[in-house]
Design a protein around this motif. Structure first.
Motif, PDB file in Angstrom:
ATOM      1  N   LYS B  53     -79.357 -55.072 -52.716  1.00  0.00           N
ATOM      2  CA  LYS B  53     -78.134 -55.322 -51.940  1.00  0.00           C
ATOM      3  C   LYS B  53     -77.038 -54.313 -52.277  1.00  0.00           C
ATOM      4  CE  LYS B  53     -78.951 -59.992 -50.514  1.00  0.00           C
ATOM      5  NZ  LYS B  53     -78.735 -61.429 -50.675  1.00  0.00           N
ATOM      6  N   GLY B  57     -75.368 -51.663 -49.619  1.00  0.00           N
ATOM      7  CA  GLY B  57     -73.916 -51.648 -49.420  1.00  0.00           C
ATOM      8  C   GLY B  57     -73.360 -53.031 -49.176  1.00  0.00           C
ATOM      9  N   LEU B  58     -74.184 -54.057 -49.375  1.00  0.00           N
ATOM     10  CA  LEU B  58     -73.712 -55.434 -49.177  1.00  0.00           C
ATOM     11  C   LEU B  58     -72.987 -55.957 -50.407  1.00  0.00           C
ATOM     12  CD1 LEU B  58     -76.845 -56.935 -47.377  1.00  0.00           C
ATOM     13  CD2 LEU B  58     -74.606 -56.522 -46.366  1.00  0.00           C
ATOM     14  N   PRO B  76     -72.392 -50.805 -45.887  1.00  0.00           N
ATOM     15  CA  PRO B  76     -73.584 -50.688 -45.039  1.00  0.00           C
ATOM     16  C   PRO B  76     -73.464 -49.473 -44.126  1.00  0.00           C
ATOM     17  CG  PRO B  76     -72.665 -52.912 -44.949  1.00  0.00           C
ATOM     18  CD  PRO B  76     -71.661 -52.068 -45.666  1.00  0.00           C
ATOM     19  N   ALA B  81     -81.624 -49.945 -43.080  1.00  0.00           N
ATOM     20  CA  ALA B  81     -81.809 -51.201 -42.351  1.00  0.00           C
ATOM     21  C   ALA B  81     -82.441 -52.209 -43.294  1.00  0.00           C
ATOM     22  CB  ALA B  81     -82.682 -50.990 -41.127  1.00  0.00           C
ATOM     23  N   PHE B  82     -82.048 -53.457 -43.145  1.00  0.00           N
ATOM     24  CA  PHE B  82     -82.440 -54.490 -44.101  1.00  0.00           C
ATOM     25  C   PHE B  82     -83.410 -55.473 -43.444  1.00  0.00           C
ATOM     26  CE2 PHE B  82     -81.973 -57.551 -47.442  1.00  0.00           C
ATOM     27  CZ  PHE B  82     -81.378 -56.889 -48.506  1.00  0.00           C
ATOM     28  N   PHE B  84     -84.847 -59.243 -44.178  1.00  0.00           N
ATOM     29  CA  PHE B  84     -84.429 -60.351 -45.030  1.00  0.00           C
ATOM     30  C   PHE B  84     -85.582 -61.282 -45.369  1.00  0.00           C
ATOM     31  CE2 PHE B  84     -80.646 -58.788 -43.117  1.00  0.00           C
ATOM     32  CZ  PHE B  84     -79.664 -58.958 -44.082  1.00  0.00           C
ATOM     33  N   ASP B  86     -85.460 -64.510 -45.647  1.00  0.00           N
ATOM     34  CA  ASP B  86     -85.493 -65.674 -44.752  1.00  0.00           C
ATOM     35  C   ASP B  86     -85.343 -65.256 -43.287  1.00  0.00           C
ATOM     36  OD1 ASP B  86     -82.887 -64.916 -44.727  1.00  0.00           O
ATOM     37  OD2 ASP B  86     -82.042 -66.861 -45.238  1.00  0.00           O
ATOM     38  N   ALA B  88     -83.368 -64.117 -41.257  1.00  0.00           N
ATOM     39  CA  ALA B  88     -82.000 -63.949 -40.737  1.00  0.00           C
ATOM     40  C   ALA B  88     -81.986 -63.622 -39.251  1.00  0.00           C
ATOM     41  CB  ALA B  88     -81.231 -62.880 -41.540  1.00  0.00           C
ATOM     42  N   LEU B  89     -82.716 -64.413 -38.469  1.00  0.00           N
ATOM     43  CA  LEU B  89     -82.670 -64.245 -37.010  1.00  0.00           C
ATOM     44  C   LEU B  89     -81.593 -65.155 -36.444  1.00  0.00           C
ATOM     45  CD1 LEU B  89     -86.476 -64.307 -36.178  1.00  0.00           C
ATOM     46  CD2 LEU B  89     -85.034 -62.349 -36.715  1.00  0.00           C
ATOM     47  N   PHE B 101     -80.403 -56.312 -31.645  1.00  0.00           N
ATOM     48  CA  PHE B 101     -79.060 -56.650 -32.126  1.00  0.00           C
ATOM     49  C   PHE B 101     -78.380 -55.492 -32.857  1.00  0.00           C
ATOM     50  CE2 PHE B 101     -76.063 -58.979 -35.003  1.00  0.00           C
ATOM     51  CZ  PHE B 101     -75.244 -59.469 -34.002  1.00  0.00           C
ATOM     52  N   GLU B 104     -77.187 -53.271 -30.282  1.00  0.00           N
ATOM     53  CA  GLU B 104     -76.072 -53.920 -29.582  1.00  0.00           C
ATOM     54  C   GLU B 104     -74.770 -53.686 -30.354  1.00  0.00           C
ATOM     55  OE1 GLU B 104     -76.768 -58.077 -28.664  1.00  0.00           O
ATOM     56  OE2 GLU B 104     -74.610 -58.464 -28.538  1.00  0.00           O
ATOM     57  N   LEU B 105     -74.847 -53.829 -31.691  1.00  0.00           N
ATOM     58  CA  LEU B 105     -73.652 -53.635 -32.512  1.00  0.00           C
ATOM     59  C   LEU B 105     -73.186 -52.183 -32.488  1.00  0.00           C
ATOM     60  CD1 LEU B 105     -74.464 -55.853 -35.622  1.00  0.00           C
ATOM     61  CD2 LEU B 105     -72.787 -56.300 -33.835  1.00  0.00           C
ATOM     62  N   ARG B 149     -86.534 -55.488 -35.632  1.00  0.00           N
ATOM     63  CA  ARG B 149     -85.091 -55.249 -35.577  1.00  0.00           C
ATOM     64  C   ARG B 149     -84.698 -54.101 -36.505  1.00  0.00           C
ATOM     65  NH1 ARG B 149     -81.786 -60.299 -37.271  1.00  0.00           N
ATOM     66  NH2 ARG B 149     -82.803 -59.848 -39.238  1.00  0.00           N
ATOM     67  N   ALA B 150     -85.282 -54.113 -37.728  1.00  0.00           N
ATOM     68  CA  ALA B 150     -84.962 -53.059 -38.684  1.00  0.00           C
ATOM     69  C   ALA B 150     -85.504 -51.712 -38.206  1.00  0.00           C
ATOM     70  CB  ALA B 150     -85.532 -53.407 -40.052  1.00  0.00           C
TER      71      ALA B 150
END
Lengths: 251, 256
Positions: B53, B57-58, B76, B81-82, B84, B86, B88-89, B101, B104-105, B149-150
């Motif tokens: 982490k 950069g978290l 970050p 790219a991370f 997770f 769990d 994290a969807l 996503f 999108e960001l 996603r990553a």
């Protein structure tokens, strides 16, 4: 519910209570409780009159503006409180005080501050509705899965992105629950406003009918009000059920 | 300049991290060669997720620095790219929106980002599930969404925090094989946190063994002989078996 093997339709209990009401009304136990059938007849009679429609319009308008402002203010404030420890510490005591305060007692103060018009009624409505929306939104935000927030950060979300794309949606089931209760409290707020501030809308009708002991009219308006708030609450409950699937799978 | 030394995608230099009085990382330095998979392996509580982490950069390091392609990490960034543990969807979003996503960001137009997402959904084998929601997918499929996603933000460094620990054993094996394919084909640098010795040896070019309280790198192991072998024969390779035994021997005393 089942009785003797028969599936009873939803809200069958209302039929039972309606029959009891009719019976008590017919034996003329008290002038306060006219027979239900007579109330519906009165409702049919006054329902289309311009005075009734004007009252309905006035109440609906004040209610709509008041509850909309309660949502527009309450949801962001609740999200900020859930996100930020400092803001939470600052605001939580006030939210709790106002949630349980007898807001009716504040209405005269609102009259002094905002006059006797629509504005004061709208503010009364919003004041009744907003606190539970704040508190529920806060609760929704506080139980967000931490890694969802880390996910948004790690993919470069700005604070505003996180606010609108993560916090709001993750807390949506609780927000809707808060809005539902807030709306029910708002119904109370708008009527109290219309009774105490300026005698308009349904408040005026209640005032008029009660002071002239027109109990059939009084109950007719009350039934309309009950039906409207029931419809709103059921609509919001339906929305809540639509997002329930992810409330359960959120963590 | 010596060309036999592989360039480092990520370099951790003298990083310290305390949680209150607890020393999580002490003077930790570690290099992550470009295009390779490095595992962080160690007993629980050894700070491997903390280190990951910090690289993401978290979390801020108390002192020391992390360099990604020579540039110090301050938060970050699009170069990392991370993935997770769990998943994290976003439960309210479909597979395709979840995968897209990151784009999108970044403000990529909807049609463009969905085209990229489609490609990676296909790459992780989820074609046909574009419009499914996370609660309709199995654990393994959810992590494929997280992986897609990553991948779709096309970061050079993939940070994976025990990505397979929440999926069942058979799915996990399939993931490990697929991961080897990814490392070979994607030309990205993978940082992989795991607590499974077998998994670390199976997938890694380099295994960094961390020992706890406070965390430091005790040993770096580079499997040589079986890295280019067929995925099915790795688990029978003598070097693989020796390494697993050797690592277990050095970690054994730290397991409560």
């Amino acid at each position: 519910m089942k009785i003797f093997g028969y599936q009873l339709p939803n809200m069958s209990s209302l039929i039972l209570w309606g029959l009891l009401w009719e019976f008590v009304g017919q034996i003329e136990l008290t002038f306060f409780l006219p027979p239900l059938s007579a109330i519906f007849a009165t409702l049919w009679e006054i329902g289309g009159t311009p005075a009734f429609l004007k009252a309905l319009r006035e109440t609906a308008q004040a209610f709509a503006i008041g509850t909309t402002s309660a949502i527009v203010i309450g949801v962001p404030v609740g999200i900020l409180m859930g996100k930020n420890r400092l803001i939470d510490e600052l605001l939580l005591p006030w939210v709790n005080i106002f949630l349980s305060a007898p807001l009716t007692a504040l209405v005269p103060v609102l009259m002094v501050l905002f006059g006797f018009g629509l504005k004061a009624i709208v503010i009364t409505t919003a004041l009744f509705a907003v606190w539970i929306i704040v508190l529920n939104t806060r609760a929704g935000v506080m139980q967000i899965n931490r890694s969802l927030i880390e996910m948004a950060r790690s993919f470069g979300a700005s604070p505003f992105d996180a606010f609108t794309k993560i916090y709001f949606w993750a807390a949506l089931p609780e927000i809707l629950g808060g809005v539902r209760i807030g709306f029910i409290r708002g119904v109370k707020g708008v009527i109290i406003g219309q009774l105490l501030i300026s005698i308009v809308g349904f408040g005026a009708l209640f005032e008029l009918y009660a002071s002239n002991f027109l109990m059939k009219h009084f109950w007719a308006v009350l039934l309309v009000l009950f039906a409207l708030s029931f419809l709103i609450a059921e609509f919001l409950a339906w929305l809540e059920r639509k997002v329930e699937y992810y409330a359960a799978s959120r963590n | 300049m010596d060309t036999t030394i592989t360039e480092n995608a990520v370099a951790v230099r003298n990083v310290y991290k305390n949680y209150g009085d607890v020393e999580a990382l002490r003077d930790l330095s570690l290099d992550f060669p470009k295009g390779q998979l490095t595992s962080l392996l160690g007993p629980s509580g050894c700070g491997k997720t903390t280190l990951l982490k910090i690289i993401a950069g978290l979390l801020p390091a108390d002192s020391g620095e992390v360099l990604v392609n020579g540039k110090p990490v301050t938060g970050p960034g699009p170069d990392r790219a991370f993935v997770f543990q769990d998943f994290a969807l976003m439960p309210w979003a479909s597979t395709i929106r979840n995968v897209a996503f990151g784009l999108e960001l970044r403000g990529v137009a909807k049609s463009e980002r969905e085209a990229v997402a489609e490609k990676y959904i296909a790459a992780v084998g989820l074609t046909g599930f574009e419009n499914s929601y996370p609660h309709e997918l199995s654990g393994g499929m959810r992590q494929r969404v997280g992986l897609a996603r990553a991948l779709s933000v096309n970061a050079e460094v993939l940070l994976m925090d025990e990505p397979f620990s929440a999926v069942d054993e058979q799915t996990r094996r399939k993931f490990q094989e697929d991961l080897l394919g990814l490392v070979q084909n994607e030309n990205k640098t993978f940082l992989f946190v795991t607590h499974s010795i077998e998994e670390a040896v199976y997938v890694s070019n380099q295994v960094a063994i961390l020992l706890p309280r406070p965390s430091r790198v005790s040993e770096i192991i580079r499997p040589r002989g079986f890295r280019n072998k067929d995925v099915d024969s790795i688990r029978r390779d003598p070097e693989y078996l020796d390494l697993v035994d050797k690592i277990w021997a050095s970690l054994k005393s730290y397991v409560e």
